[in-house]
Design a protein around this motif. Structure first.
Motif, PDB file in Angstrom:
ATOM      1  N   GLU A  94      45.803 -41.169-113.620  1.00 16.62           N
ATOM      2  CA  GLU A  94      45.362 -42.679-113.079  1.00 16.62           C
ATOM      3  C   GLU A  94      44.976 -42.463-111.723  1.00 16.62           C
ATOM      4  OE1 GLU A  94      48.101 -45.293-115.824  1.00 16.62           O
ATOM      5  OE2 GLU A  94      49.141 -44.620-113.822  1.00 16.62           O
ATOM      6  N   ASP A  95      45.559 -41.855-110.643  1.00 19.79           N
ATOM      7  CA  ASP A  95      45.169 -41.724-109.432  1.00 19.79           C
ATOM      8  C   ASP A  95      43.554 -41.089-109.091  1.00 19.79           C
ATOM      9  OD1 ASP A  95      47.373 -43.042-108.604  1.00 19.79           O
ATOM     10  OD2 ASP A  95      48.650 -41.589-108.102  1.00 19.79           O
ATOM     11  N   ASN A  96      43.646 -40.024-109.953  1.00 25.42           N
ATOM     12  CA  ASN A  96      42.290 -39.249-110.104  1.00 25.42           C
ATOM     13  C   ASN A  96      41.260 -40.282-110.558  1.00 25.42           C
ATOM     14  OD1 ASN A  96      42.033 -36.211-109.464  1.00 25.42           O
ATOM     15  ND2 ASN A  96      44.021 -36.405-110.285  1.00 25.42           N
ATOM     16  N   ILE A  97      41.369 -41.159-111.273  1.00 24.03           N
ATOM     17  CA  ILE A  97      40.260 -41.889-111.968  1.00 24.03           C
ATOM     18  C   ILE A  97      40.010 -42.988-110.923  1.00 24.03           C
ATOM     19  CG2 ILE A  97      39.793 -43.535-113.853  1.00 24.03           C
ATOM     20  CD1 ILE A  97      41.302 -41.799-115.660  1.00 24.03           C
ATOM     21  N   ALA A  98      41.224 -43.570-110.268  1.00 24.29           N
ATOM     22  CA  ALA A  98      41.196 -44.621-109.309  1.00 24.29           C
ATOM     23  C   ALA A  98      40.582 -44.270-108.051  1.00 24.29           C
ATOM     24  CB  ALA A  98      42.531 -45.322-109.278  1.00 24.29           C
ATOM     25  N   PHE A  99      40.658 -43.005-107.723  1.00 27.00           N
ATOM     26  CA  PHE A  99      40.140 -42.630-106.086  1.00 27.00           C
ATOM     27  C   PHE A  99      38.909 -43.303-105.741  1.00 27.00           C
ATOM     28  CE2 PHE A  99      38.376 -39.788-103.224  1.00 27.00           C
ATOM     29  CZ  PHE A  99      39.548 -39.445-102.158  1.00 27.00           C
ATOM     30  N   GLY A 100      37.990 -43.204-106.505  1.00 29.88           N
ATOM     31  CA  GLY A 100      36.642 -43.721-106.082  1.00 29.88           C
ATOM     32  C   GLY A 100      36.779 -45.266-105.782  1.00 29.88           C
ATOM     33  N   GLN A 103      38.471 -45.889-102.430  1.00 31.17           N
ATOM     34  CA  GLN A 103      37.693 -45.538-101.362  1.00 31.17           C
ATOM     35  C   GLN A 103      36.553 -46.736-100.963  1.00 31.17           C
ATOM     36  OE1 GLN A 103      39.430 -42.940 -99.997  1.00 31.17           O
ATOM     37  NE2 GLN A 103      37.539 -42.324 -99.444  1.00 31.17           N
ATOM     38  N   ARG A 104      36.338 -47.153-102.043  1.00 30.85           N
ATOM     39  CA  ARG A 104      35.366 -48.509-101.994  1.00 30.85           C
ATOM     40  C   ARG A 104      36.397 -49.836-101.600  1.00 30.85           C
ATOM     41  NH1 ARG A 104      33.342 -48.593-107.679  1.00 30.85           N
ATOM     42  NH2 ARG A 104      32.633 -50.485-106.802  1.00 30.85           N
ATOM     43  N   GLY A 105      37.517 -49.911-101.342  1.00 28.30           N
ATOM     44  CA  GLY A 105      38.355 -51.033-101.246  1.00 28.30           C
ATOM     45  C   GLY A 105      38.662 -51.891-102.262  1.00 28.30           C
ATOM     46  N   VAL A 106      38.584 -51.221-103.579  1.00 30.95           N
ATOM     47  CA  VAL A 106      39.091 -52.176-104.682  1.00 30.95           C
ATOM     48  C   VAL A 106      40.624 -52.052-104.866  1.00 30.95           C
ATOM     49  CG1 VAL A 106      38.908 -52.388-107.191  1.00 30.95           C
ATOM     50  CG2 VAL A 106      36.878 -51.693-105.903  1.00 30.95           C
ATOM     51  N   LYS A 107      40.966 -53.298-104.643  1.00 33.05           N
ATOM     52  CA  LYS A 107      42.722 -53.526-104.705  1.00 33.05           C
ATOM     53  C   LYS A 107      43.160 -53.226-106.088  1.00 33.05           C
ATOM     54  CE  LYS A 107      42.563 -54.450-100.367  1.00 33.05           C
ATOM     55  NZ  LYS A 107      43.097 -53.554 -99.387  1.00 33.05           N
ATOM     56  N   ASP A 108      42.916 -54.096-107.200  1.00 32.25           N
ATOM     57  CA  ASP A 108      43.521 -54.011-108.549  1.00 32.25           C
ATOM     58  C   ASP A 108      42.574 -52.920-109.369  1.00 32.25           C
ATOM     59  OD1 ASP A 108      44.735 -54.299-110.680  1.00 32.25           O
ATOM     60  OD2 ASP A 108      44.233 -56.498-111.022  1.00 32.25           O
ATOM     61  N   THR A 109      43.364 -51.779-109.560  1.00 31.80           N
ATOM     62  CA  THR A 109      42.388 -50.716-110.136  1.00 31.80           C
ATOM     63  C   THR A 109      42.959 -50.562-111.642  1.00 31.80           C
ATOM     64  OG1 THR A 109      43.848 -48.998-109.426  1.00 31.80           O
ATOM     65  CG2 THR A 109      42.005 -49.551-108.185  1.00 31.80           C
ATOM     66  N   LYS A 110      44.124 -51.004-112.012  1.00 40.26           N
ATOM     67  CA  LYS A 110      44.787 -50.835-113.137  1.00 40.26           C
ATOM     68  C   LYS A 110      43.719 -51.062-114.474  1.00 40.26           C
ATOM     69  CE  LYS A 110      49.454 -51.066-111.518  1.00 40.26           C
ATOM     70  NZ  LYS A 110      51.085 -51.810-111.709  1.00 40.26           N
ATOM     71  N   LYS A 111      43.277 -52.177-114.461  1.00 39.76           N
ATOM     72  CA  LYS A 111      42.335 -52.529-115.754  1.00 39.76           C
ATOM     73  C   LYS A 111      41.268 -51.605-115.922  1.00 39.76           C
ATOM     74  CE  LYS A 111      39.917 -56.300-117.637  1.00 39.76           C
ATOM     75  NZ  LYS A 111      39.277 -57.795-117.363  1.00 39.76           N
ATOM     76  N   LYS A 112      40.753 -51.256-114.568  1.00 38.30           N
ATOM     77  CA  LYS A 112      39.272 -50.424-114.976  1.00 38.30           C
ATOM     78  C   LYS A 112      39.707 -49.102-115.319  1.00 38.30           C
ATOM     79  CE  LYS A 112      35.807 -50.774-113.876  1.00 38.30           C
ATOM     80  NZ  LYS A 112      34.637 -51.225-114.666  1.00 38.30           N
ATOM     81  N   VAL A 113      41.147 -48.506-114.746  1.00 44.22           N
ATOM     82  CA  VAL A 113      41.656 -47.356-114.945  1.00 44.22           C
ATOM     83  C   VAL A 113      41.641 -47.261-116.524  1.00 44.22           C
ATOM     84  CG1 VAL A 113      43.395 -45.617-114.643  1.00 44.22           C
ATOM     85  CG2 VAL A 113      42.192 -46.613-112.756  1.00 44.22           C
ATOM     86  N   ALA A 114      42.481 -48.234-117.055  1.00 40.09           N
ATOM     87  CA  ALA A 114      42.904 -48.236-118.375  1.00 40.09           C
ATOM     88  C   ALA A 114      41.850 -48.361-119.262  1.00 40.09           C
ATOM     89  CB  ALA A 114      43.868 -49.534-118.571  1.00 40.09           C
ATOM     90  N   GLU A 115      40.789 -48.914-118.927  1.00 40.18           N
ATOM     91  CA  GLU A 115      39.290 -49.103-119.739  1.00 40.18           C
ATOM     92  C   GLU A 115      38.855 -47.581-119.718  1.00 40.18           C
ATOM     93  OE1 GLU A 115      36.864 -51.957-117.722  1.00 40.18           O
ATOM     94  OE2 GLU A 115      38.022 -53.665-118.649  1.00 40.18           O
ATOM     95  N   MET A 116      38.879 -46.876-118.458  1.00 43.73           N
ATOM     96  CA  MET A 116      38.288 -45.549-118.768  1.00 43.73           C
ATOM     97  C   MET A 116      39.093 -44.739-119.452  1.00 43.73           C
ATOM     98  SD  MET A 116      35.381 -45.431-117.080  1.00 43.73           S
ATOM     99  CE  MET A 116      35.079 -46.906-117.601  1.00 43.73           C
ATOM    100  N   LEU A 117      40.405 -44.806-119.646  1.00 43.50           N
ATOM    101  CA  LEU A 117      41.227 -43.687-120.233  1.00 43.50           C
ATOM    102  C   LEU A 117      41.030 -44.097-121.768  1.00 43.50           C
ATOM    103  CD1 LEU A 117      44.477 -43.940-118.420  1.00 43.50           C
ATOM    104  CD2 LEU A 117      43.008 -41.771-118.752  1.00 43.50           C
TER     105      LEU A 117
END
Length: 378
Positions: A94-100, A103-117
């Motif tokens: 999850e943290d690997n996927i959320a890394f970028g 870096q761009r300042g996105v606060k809530d990454t959980k939804k996007k990471v779940a979509e990618m998984l």
């Protein structure tokens, strides 16, 4: 304006060596585009220039109407997936996927990471570390990490090269599915001819820093433009021939005492010295006493080798003028393959032929080209 990736007169020199030579290329938005070539042909250098990892010696790189030639890599709307995956070993999936995103300042990454998984079909693997994943799973996570940033272009640098054959086949299907689903432009660099043909909408065959031929996999395979392309993308039998006339829509050719025909529409050269070509799987074998179909091109020969490969058998036969010819025969019927020493007649339907220009200085033998110095299976 469409966000096509456009390279205009791009050149890259390393000292006195020209790695990419005045290359112009358009990758349509939303396409799966493959740069195919042997090591040293300039394909990876081209990819790195698009990514901003190599500075151009001359030329421009544009994305739609935006010139990105001088932009730093992190400011370009492109992401790269490398053969090594380059995942952070100390971070979870999850943290690997959320890394970028972070870096761009996105606060809530959980939804996007779940979509990618979900996209890469690994929804239950988010808490694992990269070391707990197989090679294929790591490759999917690297893909998810790149796509989560929603790049305009995804650059793929031999991403399947470290996988075994069966897994590579599976991942080829997955990559094509994902590209179709997300609609992102994929620019894929590979030396694997089958991989390029399997996945890409358009293939550009590169050699010596230039594009040798560009088109759909079907067009390039069925109607190669040169001996190099004919034997780099698959295998071809090429016979030194001369055009002797025409008959309706066909060219008439003479080669080593025999007479042959090929459609004029499948000829890159219609007079003088040429190469007459046919793919090995288009050729059939007849035993002495068996009649080849009327009107077929024919070559008599003796089998010198037989290679049984499960779905097909490759036969090598020696022609009366000493050239070796390859024939692929589907193993559709029971029975043993023909044995070396058997006299045969190789024959094929004239519309399966193609005709290439034979340059001055080219003799009766054509070089064999391969994407892999150890040989690539057809």
């Amino acid at each position: 304006m469409a966000d096509d990736l456009v390279l205009e007169n791009v050149t890259k020199q390393f000292g006195g060596v020209t790695a990419v030579d005045d290359l112009s290329l358009t990758v349509p938005e939303g396409s799966f585009f493959a740069l195919l070539g042997a090591s040293g042909c300039g394909k990876t250098t081209t990819l790195r220039m698009v990514a901003g990892l190599e500075e151009l010696s001359s030329g421009t790189v544009r994305l739609g109407d935006r010139d990105i030639t001088g932009l730093r890599p992190y400011k370009r709307p492109v992401n790269t997936v490398f053969q090594s995956y380059a995942l952070f070993p100390h971070l979870t999936v999850e943290d690997n996927i959320a890394f970028g995103l972070k870096q761009r300042g996105v606060k809530d990454t959980k939804k996007k990471v779940a979509e990618m998984l979900e996209l890469v079909q690994l929804p239950a693997f988010g808490k694992r570390k990269p070391a707990q994943l197989s090679g294929g799973q790591q490759q999917r996570i690297a893909l998810a990490r790149a796509l989560v940033n929603e790049p305009k272009v995804l650059l793929l640098d031999e991403p399947l090269g470290a996988l075994d054959l069966k897994l590579r086949r599976q991942m080829q299907i997955e990559l094509k599915r994902i590209q179709t689903e997300v609609g992102t432009t994929f620019l894929h660099v590979t030396h694997d001819q089958e991989e390029a043909m399997w996945m890409a909408d358009t293939v550009a065959v590169m050699t010596e820093g230039k594009i040798a031929q560009l088109g759909s996999p079907t067009d390039i395979y069925e109607f190669p433009s040169s001996p190099f392309v004919a034997n780099f993308l698959g295998q071809s039998n090429l016979f030194a021939a001369e055009v002797s006339g025409t008959a309706g829509d066909d060219l008439l050719l003479s080669a080593h005492g025999g007479r042959f025909a090929a459609p004029s529409s499948r000829a890159h050269s219609a007079d003088g010295r040429v190469w007459l070509g046919v793919r090995p799987e288009k050729v059939r074998l007849a035993l002495p006493g068996e009649d080849a179909p009327a009107g077929h091109n024919q070559v008599h020969g003796v089998l010198t080798d037989t290679c049984y490969a499960g779905v097909s058998t490759e036969y090598l036969l020696k022609t009366p003028w000493g050239q070796e010819m390859s024939v692929f025969s589907a193993n559709a019927a029971a029975g043993e393959p023909l044995q070396p020493g058997t006299e045969v007649v190789a024959h094929w339907y004239p519309p399966h032929s193609f005709v290439l220009a034979r340059q001055s200085g080219e003799g009766d033998e054509v070089m064999r080209y391969s994407a892999d110095p150890l040989g690539v299976a057809p």
